[in-house]
Enzyme design. Structure first.
Site, PDB file in Angstrom:
ATOM      1  N   GLU A   1      -3.005  -2.422  -8.880  1.00  0.00           N
ATOM      2  CA  GLU A   1      -1.609  -1.672  -9.320  1.00  0.00           C
ATOM      3  C   GLU A   1      -1.505  -0.949 -10.585  1.00  0.00           C
ATOM      4  O   GLU A   1      -0.350  -0.834 -11.451  1.00  0.00           O
ATOM      5  CB  GLU A   1      -0.572  -2.678  -9.346  1.00  0.00           C
ATOM      6  CG  GLU A   1      -0.139  -3.886 -10.369  1.00  0.00           C
ATOM      7  CD  GLU A   1      -0.678  -4.960  -9.686  1.00  0.00           C
ATOM      8  OE1 GLU A   1      -0.821  -5.927 -10.092  1.00  0.00           O
ATOM      9  OE2 GLU A   1      -1.865  -4.582  -9.212  1.00  0.00           O
TER      10      GLU A   1
ATOM     11  N   ASP B   1       0.740  -0.694  -0.194  1.00  0.00           N
ATOM     12  CA  ASP B   1      -0.264  -0.200   0.158  1.00  0.00           C
ATOM     13  C   ASP B   1       0.541   1.091   0.190  1.00  0.00           C
ATOM     14  O   ASP B   1       0.541   2.587  -1.172  1.00  0.00           O
ATOM     15  CB  ASP B   1      -0.797  -0.499   1.327  1.00  0.00           C
ATOM     16  CG  ASP B   1      -1.769  -0.788   1.176  1.00  0.00           C
ATOM     17  OD1 ASP B   1      -2.213  -1.320  -0.137  1.00  0.00           O
ATOM     18  OD2 ASP B   1      -2.630  -1.457   2.200  1.00  0.00           O
TER      19      ASP B   1
ATOM     20  N   ASP C   1      -3.277  19.626 -16.366  1.00  0.00           N
ATOM     21  CA  ASP C   1      -4.286  19.221 -17.376  1.00  0.00           C
ATOM     22  C   ASP C   1      -4.217  17.720 -17.415  1.00  0.00           C
ATOM     23  O   ASP C   1      -5.422  17.270 -18.073  1.00  0.00           O
ATOM     24  CB  ASP C   1      -3.902  19.953 -17.949  1.00  0.00           C
ATOM     25  CG  ASP C   1      -2.753  19.874 -19.087  1.00  0.00           C
ATOM     26  OD1 ASP C   1      -1.724  19.679 -18.307  1.00  0.00           O
ATOM     27  OD2 ASP C   1      -2.384  19.974 -20.578  1.00  0.00           O
TER      28      ASP C   1
END
Length: 393
Positions: free
Chosen positions: A290, A264, A281
């Protein structure tokens, strides 16, 4: 009306704990609720001085509390200490003119001045609200009128007569005109504030639903909502839009060897790396597990160009991963695919094409990013393994 606002803001404050402003507004309209109670007590009891001063204090406090609430709503640090000082100064001014000549211009102006100042503070706070739009504009207009309303009241008091005492005032025509006009304006302000608070609460709820709880990136639900807009903008403006899908190599091995907590932590750190390298953007998404995806606008490259913003971003990510992990941890690499949006293409098909390229990259040895123009360019030109630095240079 004030009691209804108190209950409604209370429900919002409890339902949406992050809406701290709702609690301030609840307190503001609770004080507003006490104001007419004090006015009634002036009329029907003999404790006129007590309820006269109390009514003045709670009404001024309610407006100032509203200014603090608007500051909290705007994301500013609430200046409640300053509001408290203004409230104390207002009470001191009221006591200073206590025995003044009611119905005279100096008395009436000084009586209304603290309310005008408090309303102006609310107006200044409203101007700093980031949510631009009709509701914010209406709120600014309402508080501009409220400020002018308090400054105009002395002229109305002299014209209609405010009474020789608080008891006489309570039965005067001016009292009706004054309190009804103020009440209508503050009800309108309360409705606008309520709309802003609910709008923001709904936006935050949508954002929570569209945010991956672990990495804080946009999730697949958010991608499904935002991507069609980006695709429509690309078609409208004639710009390119690329999807870069990235899949961490051998991630199961990290979980097996170091534990899921470390896995994690790797996902979170990789997400922060993507946010650091991607410009504002670029939409960065955790697709699940993953696998990550980035939607990259590009108005410069030709439709068949391999060296576009997405491939350059992919190279930057691969280079950054070389020093990504801590000592003792396995080297982290990614496999990925870059595809360009084709006009009229469905989002699922667009992502599937990039995902297929990422799968091909894994089968070809991992640690590489493939481009969808592999049908016109030799494979060696679109694979980014050991030669990545040379291509990037």
């Amino acid at each position: 009306m004030a009691a209804l606002f108190v209950m409604t803001y209370g429900v919002v404050a409890v339902s949406y704990p992050r809406q701290r402003a709702a609690a301030w507004f609840m307190g503001s309209y609770f004080l507003g609720f006490l104001t007419p109670v004090c006015e009634l007590m002036i009329r029907f009891t003999d404790h006129v001085p007590i309820f006269s001063l109390l009514g003045y204090a709670v009404f001024l406090g309610g407006i100032l509390m509203m200014s603090v609430g608007v500051q909290a709503f705007a994301g500013r640090r609430p200046a409640w200490r300053f509001a408290l000082l203004v409230w104390i100064a207002g009470i001191a001014l009221r006591l200073a003119i206590w025995g003044g000549a009611r119905g005279s211009m100096p008395y009436e102006m000084l009586f209304q001045l603290p309310f005008a100042i408090a309303s102006f503070l609310v107006l200044l706070a409203v101007r700093r609200i980031g949510q631009k739009g009709l509701i914010r504009g209406l709120l600014m207009g309402i508080f501009s009128i409220i400020c002018g309303h308090f400054l105009a009241k002395p002229f109305l008091a002299i014209s209609l007569g405010s009474g020789a005492s608080a008891k006489v005032y309570a039965n005067s025509v001016y009292a009706v005109a004054s309190q009804v006009s103020t009440g209508v304006l503050l009800v309108a302000a309360g409705l606008c504030l309520m709309l802003l608070v609910i709008q923001k609460a709904l936006e935050e709820s949508i954002l929570d639903a569209e945010t991956d709880p672990l990495t804080k990136l946009t999730n697949r639900r958010g991608l499904n909502r935002i991507a069609p807009r980006l695709m429509a903008e690309a078609e409208r403006d004639g710009r390119g839009l690329y999807v870069l899908v990235l899949d961490l190599d051998h991630f199961k091995r990290i979980n097996d060897d170091y534990g899921h907590a470390t896995g994690d932590a790797v996902l979170v750190a990789f997400a922060r790396l993507l946010e650091t390298l991607a410009t504002r953007d670029v939409l960065t998404v955790r697709m699940g597990g993953e696998e990550f995806a980035l939607l990259v606008p590009d108005g410069e490259s030709a439709p068949d160009a391999i060296d576009n913003r997405a491939t350059r971003l992919g190279r930057s990510i691969r280079v950054a991963l070389e020093s990504f992990m801590d000592p003792g941890m396995p080297r982290l690499t990614v496999s990925g695919g870059v595809v360009r949006y084709i006009k009229g293409e469905a989002l699922d098909g667009l992502v599937a094409r990039a995902d297929q390229l990422a799968y091909r990259a894994k089968r070809a040895g991992r640690d590489r990013i493939l481009h969808d123009r592999s049908d016109v360019v030799p494979e060696r030109n679109i694979v980014w393994p050991e030669t990545a630095r040379l291509v990037a240079g």
